[in-house]
Scaffold this motif. Structure first.
Motif, PDB file in Angstrom:
ATOM      1  N   GLU A   1      33.137  41.455  79.769  1.00 23.61           N
ATOM      2  CA  GLU A   1      33.171  42.160  81.076  1.00 23.61           C
ATOM      3  C   GLU A   1      31.944  41.610  81.867  1.00 23.61           C
ATOM      4  N   GLU A   2      30.926  41.377  81.394  1.00 23.34           N
ATOM      5  CA  GLU A   2      29.701  40.944  82.152  1.00 23.34           C
ATOM      6  C   GLU A   2      29.999  39.457  82.567  1.00 23.34           C
TER       7      GLU A   2
ATOM      8  N   ARG B   1      24.760  43.853  94.697  1.00 27.81           N
ATOM      9  CA  ARG B   1      24.997  43.352  93.226  1.00 27.81           C
ATOM     10  C   ARG B   1      24.550  44.248  91.961  1.00 27.81           C
ATOM     11  N   ASP B   2      23.264  44.870  92.252  1.00 25.19           N
ATOM     12  CA  ASP B   2      22.876  45.489  91.126  1.00 25.19           C
ATOM     13  C   ASP B   2      23.468  46.860  90.937  1.00 25.19           C
ATOM     14  N   GLN B   3      24.598  47.073  91.794  1.00 24.80           N
ATOM     15  CA  GLN B   3      25.293  48.465  91.498  1.00 24.80           C
ATOM     16  C   GLN B   3      26.459  48.173  90.545  1.00 24.80           C
ATOM     17  N   ILE B   4      26.627  46.834  90.386  1.00 24.49           N
ATOM     18  CA  ILE B   4      27.886  46.678  89.318  1.00 24.49           C
ATOM     19  C   ILE B   4      27.347  46.186  88.162  1.00 24.49           C
ATOM     20  N   ILE B   5      27.642  47.041  87.123  1.00 29.75           N
ATOM     21  CA  ILE B   5      27.069  46.765  85.720  1.00 29.75           C
ATOM     22  C   ILE B   5      28.024  46.919  84.719  1.00 29.75           C
ATOM     23  N   ALA B   6      27.989  46.399  83.698  1.00 26.43           N
ATOM     24  CA  ALA B   6      29.162  46.159  82.424  1.00 26.43           C
ATOM     25  C   ALA B   6      28.943  47.709  82.020  1.00 26.43           C
ATOM     26  N   ASN B   7      30.002  47.615  81.147  1.00 25.55           N
ATOM     27  CA  ASN B   7      30.151  48.684  80.074  1.00 25.55           C
ATOM     28  C   ASN B   7      30.912  50.012  80.945  1.00 25.55           C
TER      29      ASN B   7
ATOM     30  N   GLY C   1      36.726  46.109  92.759  1.00 26.91           N
ATOM     31  CA  GLY C   1      38.044  45.535  92.667  1.00 26.91           C
ATOM     32  C   GLY C   1      38.520  45.526  91.312  1.00 26.91           C
ATOM     33  N   ALA C   2      38.969  44.572  90.869  1.00 24.59           N
ATOM     34  CA  ALA C   2      39.626  44.019  89.604  1.00 24.59           C
ATOM     35  C   ALA C   2      38.910  43.241  88.800  1.00 24.59           C
ATOM     36  N   VAL C   3      37.779  43.354  88.801  1.00 22.89           N
ATOM     37  CA  VAL C   3      36.746  42.273  88.027  1.00 22.89           C
ATOM     38  C   VAL C   3      36.337  42.924  86.689  1.00 22.89           C
ATOM     39  N   GLY C   4      36.888  42.401  85.865  1.00 22.63           N
ATOM     40  CA  GLY C   4      36.436  43.140  84.308  1.00 22.63           C
ATOM     41  C   GLY C   4      37.251  42.226  83.374  1.00 22.63           C
ATOM     42  N   THR C   5      37.528  43.285  82.303  1.00 21.04           N
ATOM     43  CA  THR C   5      38.592  42.417  81.218  1.00 21.04           C
ATOM     44  C   THR C   5      39.893  42.667  81.190  1.00 21.04           C
TER      45      THR C   5
END
Length: 583
Positions: A252-253, A301-307, A320-324
C-alpha cells in the motif's frame, strides 16, 4: 439497489506538468498508446480520451479522434470512448463530429462510444467565443443534429440559432446502428438527471463516494424508466460511470508513493482551470503552484497514510483508488453494489511514471478484474430485459428521422441566400433582445471583476488577515453582489433560503441568508426562517471555497465545513452565483 454488471476503463487527459523537455509530448503519446495496448490485452473494457483545448499541463489532448484512431489499430477488443467531444458549434461543427465519429467507428470495427459535453473552463469557452449562458442549449441543439446525421440519408438540413445547414448526405455512416452509444459528462446531481432525461450514459467526474453514488444511480434509473425520458439519439444507453484516480501495488505504501502526487495534481489542476485562479498562457506554471499550495488547497500529502482498512475516495485529501489490489477490489465492489455500471481509472496524471502505470494495469488485470467477470453476461442480459419495455416507450417519444422534400437539389446560390436569411432571423432583433445581450455581457464583466478581486483578497494571506478584510461591512457588499450574480439556469428549479454561518477565530459568527424566489436572489443579514441548506464554516475557508482554491470535500472530512439540510444543493452553489463548475 440492484447489483449490476460492472465494466472497467482507463481515462486520459494527457497531463504534462512543467518543465517540458524536447520530445516530452511525443513520448507522452507513445507511452499512452503502449498503456492502452496492455489494457486491451489484460481485459479492460474501455479507453476514454478527453477533448480539451488550451489547458496546458492539465490536458494536452485536443484531438482525441486522432489518438483513438491510432489506438484502434493497436488493439482488438477495447472500446474507444470519447470522454468527451465538445459540441458547441464554434468548437466542432455537428457535421464534422458526425463524419469523424463514423470514420472512427468504421476503422475500429464498431468499437466507438460517443461521449459529449459543453465544457466549462473560461480558457475554452472564451477561446472559442462560446457564451456560458448558451452552452447547454448549444449541446441540446448539436446532439439532435449529429444523431440525425447518423441516421438520415440524406440529412434533411438544420436551421437553428446556432447551426444552419442545407440538406446533405453526411457520409460515411457509422458501423454501429443506429449509431454509437451516447454519453454526456456529468459533475453534479442535476446533470445525472439531465443524462437520464435524454436517455444517454452519465460520465461522472465528481469523485463521488460509493454510498453517494447509490443515490445518483437510483435517481438515474428511475428517470430512465419514466415518461421523463425522451432520448436525444435514436438509441438509449442506460449506464452510469464514475471516474477515479488509481495506482496499484501489492504494498500500500508503495502505491501511495507512486500515485498520490498524480491524483492530487489532477484535482489541483482541475480546480485551477475551473475556478477563479488567474492564468497567463504560456507563463503560469501550474506544477510549481501545486507544489507550493497543494496542502492549503485541500491536497495535503501528509493526510494520505498507509494501513487503511478500506479506501474512501476523499479522506482528508483526494485518494481515489490508490492502494493494494484487495483495497481497490473492495472499493469497486461497493460501487457495483451501488448500481454503478462502469469504473474508469485515471493513471496517467501529474508526474506518474510510465512504468508504474503499466505495472498497475497489469496487476489490475491479474488480481482485480477476474473477481468481477463471473456471471457478467447473465446480469447484462437480465438488465437489458428489465429495461427493454421502458426503452421502447422512450424511443417512441423521440421525433423520428426526417425525409428531404421531394425534388430537392443542391443549389449553391439559393442555399447561400437562405443561410443569410436564417442567420439574420436568428440574431436578436429589436430593443429587448439587444438589451438582453448587453445585460449578459455586463453580468459577465462584473463576474470577472468579482473573481479577480476575490483572488487578490485571498492570495498569500492568512486566515486572520482575511477575516480583518472581510468584516460585516465587506460581507454586506459581497453577499449583495453574490445575489446580483445569481443565475436561475444553474439552480435546477430551486427556490428557498440558503443560510451561511461564517465563524471567526475570536469565536464570533456572522449569519447571512440568501433567499431565492421567482428567478431572483436577495441577501440579508440574519438567520433564515426555513433554510433549505445551512452552511457553516470559517470565513476564510468560505471565500477560498468560492474562489476554487480550497477543496470543500477536504473541509468536510476535516470538520471545517458543516452542512445541514439538503446537502445536494451544496455542490452547485458556486455555479448558481456566477462561478464555473468542472466539465
Amino acid at each position: 439497489m440492484e447489483v449490476v454488471e460492472i465494466r472497467f476503463g482507463i481515462f486520459y487527459e494527457h497531463q504534462l506538468p512543467r518543465p517540458w523537455d524536447q520530445g516530452e509530448e511525443h513520448r507522452l503519446y507513445k507511452d499512452a498508446l503502449e498503456q492502452v495496448e496492455i489494457a486491451d490485452r489484460v481485459g479492460f473494457d474501455y479507453v476514454w480520451e478527453v477533448e480539451h483545448h488550451f489547458l496546458e499541463e492539465y490536458s494536452h489532448s485536443s484531438a482525441p479522434e486522432v489518438f483513438l484512431a491510432a489506438a484502434s489499430q493497436r488493439t482488438k477488443r477495447i472500446r474507444l470512448g470519447h470522454g468527451i467531444v465538445q459540441l458547441p458549434p464554434n468548437v466542432n461543427h455537428p457535421a464534422r463530429v458526425a463524419e469523424r465519429i463514423a470514420t472512427l467507428d468504421l476503422v475500429s470495427d464498431g468499437r466507438v462510444d460517443l461521449g459529449t459535453g459543453e465544457s466549462s473552463s473560461s480558457a475554452e469557452l472564451g477561446g472559442f467565443g462560446v457564451r456560458r449562458a448558451d452552452k447547454r442549449s448549444q449541446w441540446e441543439d448539436a446532439i439532435d443534429a449529429v444523431t440525425r446525421m447518423f441516421v438520415e440519408e440524406p440529412f434533411a438540413g438544420w436551421e437553428s440559432r446556432y447551426v444552419q445547414m442545407p440538406p446533405r448526405n453526411v457520409i460515411p455512416k457509422p458501423l454501429q446502428k443506429p449509431h454509437p452509444p451516447l454519453w454526456v459528462a456529468c459533475s453534479r446531481r442535476e446533470t445525472i438527471h439531465f443524462a437520464a432525461r435524454n436517455g444517454i450514459g452519465a460520465l461522472s467526474f465528481s469523485f463521488v463516494e460509493p454510498e453517494d453514488a447509490a443515490r445518483w444511480t437510483g435517481e438515474y434509473y428511475r428517470i430512465i424508466e419514466s415518461d421523463e425520458c425522451v432520448p436525444a439519439g435514436f438509441a438509449v444507453n442506460p449506464n452510469v460511470t464514475v471516474v477515479l484516480p488509481m495506482m496499484l501495488h501489492e504494498d500500500e505504501e508503495t502505491a501511495i508513493d507512486r500515485g498520490i502526487d498524480g491524483a492530487h495534481f489532477f484535482g489541483f489542476a482541475l480546480a485551477h482551470y475551473y475556478g477563479t485562479t488567474p492564468h497567463d498562457p504560456g507563463r503560469t506554471n501550474v506544477w510549481e503552484e501545486f507544489q507550493e499550495r497543494r496542502a492549503a488547497r485541500g491536497f495535503d500529502r501528509d493526510q494520505i497514510i498507509a494501513n487503511a482498512e478500506a479506501l474512501n475516495v476523499n479522506v482528508g485529501s483526494l485518494r481515489g483508488a490508490v492502494g493494494t489490489p484487495d483495497q481497490v477490489a473492495d472499493l469497486v465492489r461497493r460501487y457495483e453494489t451501488a448500481g454503478v455500471d462502469q469504473v474508469v481509472f485515471v493513471l496517467q496524471a501529474g508526474p506518474n511514471k510510465h512504468e508504474h502505470i503499466c505495472e498497475s494495469i497489469e496487476l489490475f488485470g491479474t488480481s482485480v478484474l477476474p473477481r468481477f467477470t463471473e456471471g457478467r453476461e447473465e446480469r447484462e442480459a437480465a438488465k437489458a430485459e428489465r429495461l427493454a419495455p421502458a426503452i421502447e416507450a422512450a424511443l417512441a417519444r423521440r421525433a423520428p428521422a426526417r425525409k428531404v422534400p421531394p425534388g430537392y437539389r443542391i443549389d449553391e446560390d439559393a442555399e447561400l441566400v437562405r443561410a443569410r436569411r436564417v442567420r439574420r432571423g436568428g440574431r436578436p432583433a429589436g430593443l429587448r433582445p439587444a438589451l438582453s445581450l448587453v445585460r449578459d455581457e455586463a453580468r459577465s464583466t462584473a463576474r470577472r471583476r468579482v473573481q479577480q478581486g476575490l483572488f487578490r483578497l485571498l492570495d498569500g494571506r492568512s486566515d486572520a488577515e482575511i477575516e480583518r478584510r472581510f468584516g460585516p461591512r465587506a460581507q454586506r457588499v459581497f453577499f449583495a453582489g453574490m445575489a446580483r450574480q445569481y443565475d436561475p439556469s444553474a439552480a435546477g428549479g430551486f427556490a428557498g433560503e440558503l443560510e451561511f454561518r461564517l465563524s471567526r477565530a475570536d469565536g464570533r459568527t456572522t449569519v447571512w441568508t440568501v433567499r431565492i424566489a421567482n428567478g431572483r436572489a436577495r441577501a440579508r443579514m440574519g438567520e433564515a426562517r426555513e433554510p433549505a441548506l445551512t452552511i457553516g464554516t470559517g470565513t476564510a475557508d468560505f471565500l477560498r471555497t468560492l474562489a476554487g482554491t480550497t477543496n470543500p470535500a477536504s473541509l468536510l472530512m476535516d470538520g471545517k465545513l458543516k452542512l445541514r439540510g439538503d446537502i445536494e444543493l451544496a455542490p452547485k452553489i458556486s455555479e448558481m452565483f456566477g462561478g464555473p463548475s468542472p466539465y
